[in-house]
Motif scaffolding. Structure first.
Motif: not given
Lengths: 178, 178, 178, 178
Positions: B68-69, B52, B72, B74-75, B78, B12-15
């Protein structure tokens, strides 16, 4: 220079557990002093950290715990202590606020060396958390009018133990300064 | 009887962190095997635990991290791994999934003695978590097609270290059984 | 002001475990640089902490571990690194020097924020201890000529991981200053 | 099947600390029940684990702590509880027997799920250790005639807290079975 945080223990609560009957009147009595302390901490910009049991709900987050508590029959005990946008959260699984939680790490990162322990239960989680704070060389304050108990005699002994054996400052909430 | 959980690390990351450029293609490549593994775990009723990083956001909960992820750029990385109503969550503050988290406690409570480590980064959090699992006498499996790396050479060394020195089973995601 | 300690990992050893054949030549090669570093640390009054596996011997203390190692066939690898009256000791049960040991507490009490990791095995306990030091925000130095390995390729990868991902200073023992 | 260990807390002691005057008579009174319990545990082959403060002496091992205590003015309080060749040792730096020690690991390795807490001080280390055992889901027994206190009123409250809030079995030493 000491940096102080207010820690609110287990006050996001539905009060549907055993002993709730004994606990609720003591919580009701502690709410005014605790909510004034909370207000002063926020005004002073002191960190306020809610450390709350997850009641074995590894699926829930603190937003859901709060919603559930506010929808319950004891919402009046939760509403005055509602977190705001500056509140920090740590979820715990067992009694002590430090056991298998990131609290030690969070306090170190924020440079906090003095914790004001509020909430419940004086002779259980508050006592255990005071010990675990003392063992980590943190300075501990417990405002005796902002903590709630189940058994008055054990709560009294707990406060004496904290004062004598854990170097805790036992005071009134109004005497805590930021 | 061994009980297995799938652990999904830092997906679970926004990269938007440094090294994301090197990481994203490797994540994209791992997504299909990982999402099929996730599907099979759910079908089998095996626990799926999302561990996470909170990215220093002590105010956020995992619902907010996910929102949030998903909002972003890079959805797409996710979305296929979206938690469902049976997912469990542990938030971590540092690299290892065990450091100052309740994961050891959660696994013991659920009777889980075998962890399948997936996600990112092979030569960092996955390696560190494999070590911390091994040190706790948990059985470790790492499906090499369901983990993502930043540096291919270090990832390769990490997989060899896990196999040789941490008794980890390095396999394909399709070979994990529940 | 940083305060530095030299940490000597698992060098009180009888070398009768599997892989000892591969390890012994690398240890022999590391001894000169390590013993000179030890001498310089003592001359400078820098703390030297021996962290050693207890090999499951919960009855033994470090004096007995030392006697046994000095009575064994590889006493020549132990003799040059003999503790003196100023040495500190921590006994560990598993790989990392931090896992279920009082080392975090000892370092905090002594005000040590920089650890120089020496001894064995580069790609195992040294790597794991570097990680656990980094995760605790300690500064890490690893003198590459004062650590010993079993597998040269993994040791090389371990040193690159420590430099790149754990902010470790990889240097020669002669370059460590006190 | 439960497996029981007797844990002897802080009884290897020179009694030269503050409060020793208040403590010594209570220790003297606990010695007979404690030494009989120790004898029965040994006869039954139950593990006996000495967990003892190192008094900040990171250079000392338990053999030296014992020698020092046996050479002091209160050797009579130490002699009857002398470790034998089957005794296990854990050194602690702070109050609880679990804090930054390998005890959790040792108990798990030995399959011990029931601890009999003896020694000193009832309202301090014994109470704190009972809590930390309970929080780890270990079963706790405290033989009230084999523990020693500084303040009788706090010791009494501590025993009630352990019984009520930590599910501890408070009994006589003679009632402990192996």
């Amino acid at each position: 220079m000491s940096k102080t945080a207010v820690i609110i223990i287990d006050m996001i609560n539905t009060y549907d557990h055993p002993d709730a009957d004994r606990l609720v009147p003591s919580v009701a009595k502690a709410i005014p002093a605790l909510s004034r302390l909370l207000e002063r901490a926020r005004a002073a910009g002191a960190p306020v950290i809610y450390v709350n049991d997850n009641f074995g709900e590894w699926r829930s987050h603190h937003g859901e715990l709060l919603d559930k508590a506010l929808a319950g029959p004891h919402a009046d005990l939760v509403e005055p202590l509602r977190p705001d946008d500056t509140s920090l959260f740590v979820v715990k699984a067992r009694h002590s606020i430090f056991y298998e939680t990131p609290l030690t790490y969070l306090l170190a990162q924020e440079g906090i060396d003095h914790v004001v322990l509020c909430g419940q239960v004086t002779e259980q989680c508050v006592l255990y958390s005071a010990l675990d704070a003392h063992i980590r060389h943190l300075q501990v304050t417990v405002p005796e009018d902002a903590v709630a108990h189940i058994h008055a005699d054990l709560a009294d002994a707990a406060l004496r133990m904290m004062r004598r054996n854990m170097d805790a400052n036992i005071c009134k909430a109004a005497d805590v300064t930021f």
